[in-house]
Design a protein around this motif. Structure first.
Motif, short mmCIF file in Angstrom:
data_model
loop_
_atom_site.label_atom_id
_atom_site.label_comp_id
_atom_site.label_asym_id
_atom_site.label_seq_id
_atom_site.Cartn_x
_atom_site.Cartn_y
_atom_site.Cartn_z
N UNK A 6 29.16 -5.60 -16.65
CA UNK A 6 29.90 -5.91 -18.15
C UNK A 6 29.66 -4.57 -18.65
N UNK A 7 27.82 -4.04 -18.76
CA UNK A 7 28.68 -2.84 -19.89
C UNK A 7 29.07 -2.09 -18.61
N UNK A 8 29.52 -1.65 -18.12
CA UNK A 8 30.66 -0.46 -17.33
C UNK A 8 31.99 -1.68 -17.90
N UNK A 9 32.39 -2.23 -18.12
CA UNK A 9 33.81 -2.93 -18.87
C UNK A 9 33.36 -2.51 -20.50
N UNK A 10 32.42 -2.56 -20.92
CA UNK A 10 32.35 -2.04 -22.41
C UNK A 10 32.55 -0.47 -22.34
N UNK A 12 33.90 1.24 -20.98
CA UNK A 12 35.23 1.55 -20.46
C UNK A 12 36.36 0.73 -21.55
N UNK A 13 36.38 0.47 -21.95
CA UNK A 13 37.04 -0.07 -23.51
C UNK A 13 36.83 1.18 -24.07
N UNK A 14 35.84 1.29 -24.61
CA UNK A 14 35.30 2.35 -25.31
C UNK A 14 36.48 3.88 -24.95
N UNK A 27 42.77 7.72 -17.87
CA UNK A 27 42.87 8.24 -16.33
C UNK A 27 42.11 8.90 -15.78
N UNK A 28 42.21 9.58 -16.59
CA UNK A 28 42.13 11.81 -17.11
C UNK A 28 39.76 11.90 -17.44
N UNK A 208 32.56 8.59 -26.69
CA UNK A 208 33.90 8.80 -27.85
C UNK A 208 34.14 9.85 -28.01
N UNK A 209 33.19 10.90 -29.20
CA UNK A 209 33.70 11.84 -29.87
C UNK A 209 33.75 12.69 -28.87
#
Length: 229
Positions: A6-10, A12-14, A27-28, A208-209
């Motif tokens: 679940x942590x990885x999903x979050x 990747x969503x971010x 994907x890059x 994210x930045x």
């Protein structure tokens, strides 16, 4: 407590959201799961959830885990590397993120020559100006790389930085933007054998930045594995 899956999903969503804001292909962006202080069992859980690249910052700890992981993953050294640890590091890691001196680069080249191989490295740059951080000074990056061109057993694959830790995450943006500009400056020189493929920046608190500023390698530990004890 959330699972690693679940942590990885979050995460990747971010990453996807940050890439969308910057008009980039998510994907890059390569995700390096930094597993320092975490046991091999959690690394295996992360691999089962789709992780293909593992980061470590302590050689002895990495050696123990490396011997327990029988999966085809890439290993990244993301900590400060001492010259007397280079020989052992070359037996484990596919990419060394933290080359911060010509003396270290020379030792990597020497040891790689003895193994008849080429070692992929990133040049660590101190973009924040903090005395507590390692790294080549920004104004010295071009001369550093030019001085390294004779090292035939080392391949410089890009740049790495660690942003300042600040309550306002936007405060790290200038450090990341600077690394991106330096990458472009190095590319413009067309140094033989230097391709600047990787821009490694961004950790749990600021990735994210980093993605918005062009990172294509992010180093995530806590957001995947949970807080360290």
């Amino acid at each position: 407590m959330a699972s690693i899956h679940e942590n990885l999903r979050q995460v990747r969503d971010r990453v996807n959201a940050a890439a969308d804001r910057a008009g980039r292909d998510p994907e890059a962006v390569r995700l390096v799961a930094v597993s320092k202080t975490k046991p091999a069992s959690l690394i295996l859980e992360a691999i089962d959830a789709g992780v293909t690249e593992i980061g470590e910052n302590q050689l002895q700890e990495a050696r123990t885990k490396y011997d327990q992981i029988d999966r085809p993953v890439k290993w990244h050294f993301v900590g400060h590397l001492q010259r007397n640890k280079v020989k052992a590091a070359l037996q484990i890691f596919d990419l060394i993120h933290s080359v911060d001196s010509l003396r270290l680069l020379n030792e990597i080249n020497r040891r790689s020559a003895g193994l008849n191989c080429q070692t992929d490295v990133l040049v660590q740059v101190n973009t924040s100006g903090e005395s507590s951080k390692y790294g080549v000074q920004p104004e010295q990056v071009l001369s550093f790389i030019e001085s390294a061109l004779d090292y035939r057993h080392v391949r410089i694959k890009g740049l790495m930085t660690i942003g300042p830790f600040a309550p306002n995450v936007d405060a790290v943006r200038p450090s990341f933007a600077l690394l991106g500009r330096l990458q472009e400056q190095v590319k413009s020189q067309r140094f033989q054998g230097v391709d600047m493929a990787y821009l490694s920046m961004g950790m749990t608190h600021d990735f994210e930045v980093a993605v918005e500023e062009g990172a294509n390698v992010i180093r995530i530990g806590t957001a995947i594995f949970g807080k360290r004890v």
